[in-house]
Design an enzyme around this catalytic site. Structure first.
Site, short mmCIF file in Angstrom:
data_model
loop_
_atom_site.label_atom_id
_atom_site.label_comp_id
_atom_site.label_asym_id
_atom_site.label_seq_id
_atom_site.Cartn_x
_atom_site.Cartn_y
_atom_site.Cartn_z
N GLY A 15 0.82 -1.21 0.00
CA GLY A 15 0.00 0.00 0.00
C GLY A 15 0.86 1.27 0.00
CG ASP A 16 0.32 3.83 2.33
OD1 ASP A 16 -0.85 4.14 2.05
OD2 ASP A 16 0.65 3.39 3.45
CE LYS A 55 -3.18 2.11 -3.54
NZ LYS A 55 -2.03 2.02 -2.63
N GLY A 67 -5.97 5.54 2.03
CA GLY A 67 -5.70 6.97 2.11
C GLY A 67 -4.91 7.34 0.88
CG HIS A 68 -5.88 6.27 -2.58
ND1 HIS A 68 -6.57 5.59 -3.55
CD2 HIS A 68 -5.35 5.31 -1.76
CE1 HIS A 68 -6.47 4.28 -3.32
NE2 HIS A 68 -5.76 4.10 -2.24
CD GLN A 118 -6.89 -1.47 1.09
OE1 GLN A 118 -7.68 -2.10 0.42
NE2 GLN A 118 -7.18 -0.28 1.58
CB THR A 163 -5.80 6.09 6.65
OG1 THR A 163 -6.07 6.16 5.26
CG2 THR A 163 -7.10 5.74 7.37
#
Ligand code: GDP
Ligand code: IMO
Ligand code: MG
Length: 422
Positions: free
Chosen positions: A11-12, A15, A39-40, A222, A298
């Site tokens: 993730g992170d 994206k 959290g994008h 994710q 997030t």
């Protein structure tokens, strides 16, 4: 055609930024899994915005945005997000669509998530505590409430029934449970708000657009190593984060799927518990965290940092059939030398390029290839040719190992800090 964009690590990977950029070339951006655990981050006119449930195409004013059936929605989070974004993007509601088949996260799902994590003690997953696991459990357990249910006159009855079930479950936990009742009022206010959104039969809606020749981008949340089937189980999320999740999470047939963009950072991070073979629990790891501002979008938690793991990346690329590789946060490595990349795992004396069955129980010593760093800041480079030779060598090695070409190099947080190669 529907193209896919997904994270290849934990993730992170960036994206949000990349979808916001690519959205210029698409008519529709669709989220297919996950929920407010995501959290994008993207920047709009220099202002930082973090999206949790709303697709990252929302700021491209020609783009429609769909929250697909595979997503779990917390109506409260969604409402807050909409209220935050509306002043920046006044027409966004006319471009936002929600699948009636997406499942709802109830206040008691969040309480169950917290109770389950507390009961696990040191073995906790490090969940974002957004109620994701319990909501997906109710979905597969065939108890869940869906967005379409909010239109039913007996929604409250259905809600009460499921909440009672959750209260029984909460009794199984010894520790104190969260005062979830405080979330009921905002939940029902948010349900009222949700009734006014464009709730659609999304699989037909998508098919119509596909048949009209519209271009759709499915936005993953994710990362592949958090996939419930193929990630570092049980330290994973509760959905299929790989390309296969697109078909079940949107109701589109595989024959519509075109390009699969896979995103990786130039190094690696993970937030929460679980195995991370290339983690650096030393000053270099701390320096990566500082240089990359590696704190959760997030939860604000510090992200664990380490070198790029090509063994895990190759696995993720295989699972999703990635056709284009996007490498982000390259500028973060500006001041690091030497750089390392894991090319194999030494598992109890056996060197392998395959991920073992269970990374949690297996002692893994990564085998590294070493690279020279580059000695100039790359965040101002706008073409591939301008990039330093050492950087290009690093990229070429990664491409050859992974057998996928790098299509974009991200060298800063801004929408324009992206070098398009192909
Ligand atoms: P996502 O969950 O994959 O959308 O990623 P996050 O938004 O959680 O985390 C990525 C972070 O890296 C955000 O703070 C982005 O603004 C930032 N970011 C994205 N691309 C780059 C890049 O190329 N360089 C730098 N320095 N930061 C980046
Ligand atoms: P984006 O979309 C990074 C992690 C949590 C935890 C595990 C399970 O921003 O890349 P969950 O709340 O899903 O039950 O947590 O998964 N996790 C993420 N890590 N980025 C995310 O999303 C994540 N979503 C969940 O930290 O380890
Ligand atoms: Mg994130």
């Amino acid at each position: 055609m529907i193209d896919v964009l997904l994270g290849l690590q934990w993730g992170d990977e960036g994206k949000g930024k990349i979808v916001d950029f690519l959205a210029a070339h698409y008519d529709i951006i669709a989220r297919f899994q996950g929920g407010p655990n995501a959290g994008h981050t993207l920047y709009l006119k220099g202002e930082k915005v973090v999206l949790h449930t709303i697709p990252s195409g929302v700021f491209q004013t020609h783009c429609l945005n769909l929250i697909g059936n595979g997503v779990v929605i917390d109506p409260v989070t969604l409402r807050l997000e909409i209220e935050k974004i509306l002043p920046l993007c006044p027409d966004m509601l006319s471009r936002l669509y929600v699948s009636q088949k997406a499942h709802l996260i109830l206040p008691t799902h969040r309480a169950l998530d917290a109770a389950s994590e507390a009961a696990k003690g040191a073995d906790k997953i490090g969940s974002t505590l957004k109620g994701i696991g319990p909501a997906y459990m109710d979905k597969t357990g065939r108890n869940g409430l869906r967005v379409g249910d909010i239109l039913s006159p007996n929604f409250r009855e259905k809600y009460n029934k499921l909440t009672q079930k959750h209260l029984q479950l909460l009794k199984q936990y010894d520790g104190p449970t969260i005062a979830w009742e405080q979330w009921e009022e905002p939940f029902f206010a948010a349900i009222e708000h949700m009734r006014a959104l464009q709730l659609v039969n999304a699989e037909y809606w998508l098919e119509n657009h596909l048949k009209q020749g519209k271009k759709i981008l499915a936005e993953g949340a994710q990362g592949s190593m958090l996939d419930v089937d193929f990630g570092t189980y049980p330290f994973v999320t509760s959905s299929n984060t790989i390309a296969a999740g697109v078909c079940s999470g949107l109701g589109v047939a595989p024959s519509w799927v075109g390009e699969v963009y896979g995103i990786t950072k130039a190094y690696c991070t993970r937030v929460g518990g679980g195995p991370f073979p290339t983690e650096l629990e030393d000053a270099t790891g701390d320096a990566l965290r500082a240089a990359g501002h590696e704190f959760g979008a997030t939860t604000g938690r510090p992200r664990r940092c380490g070198w790029i793991d090509l063994v895990a990346l190759r696995y993720a690329i295989m699972l999703s059939g990635v056709t284009k590789l996007i490498i982000t946060k390259t500028d973060v490595l500006d001041s690091f030398t030497p750089l390392m990349a894991a090319t194999a795992y030494n598992v109890n004396g056996t060197v392998t390029k395959e991920l073992p069955y269970d990374l949690c129980e297996t002692g893994i010593v990564p085998v590294y290839e070493t690279f020279d760093g580059w000695d100039k800041p790359i965040s101002t480079c706008t073409t591939y040719d301008e990039l330093p030779k050492a950087f290009k060598d690093y990229c070429t090695f990664i491409e050859e190992y992974l057998e996928v070409r790098i299509s974009h190099v991200s060298n800063g947080t801004g929408r324009d800090q992206l070098i398009v190669i192909s």
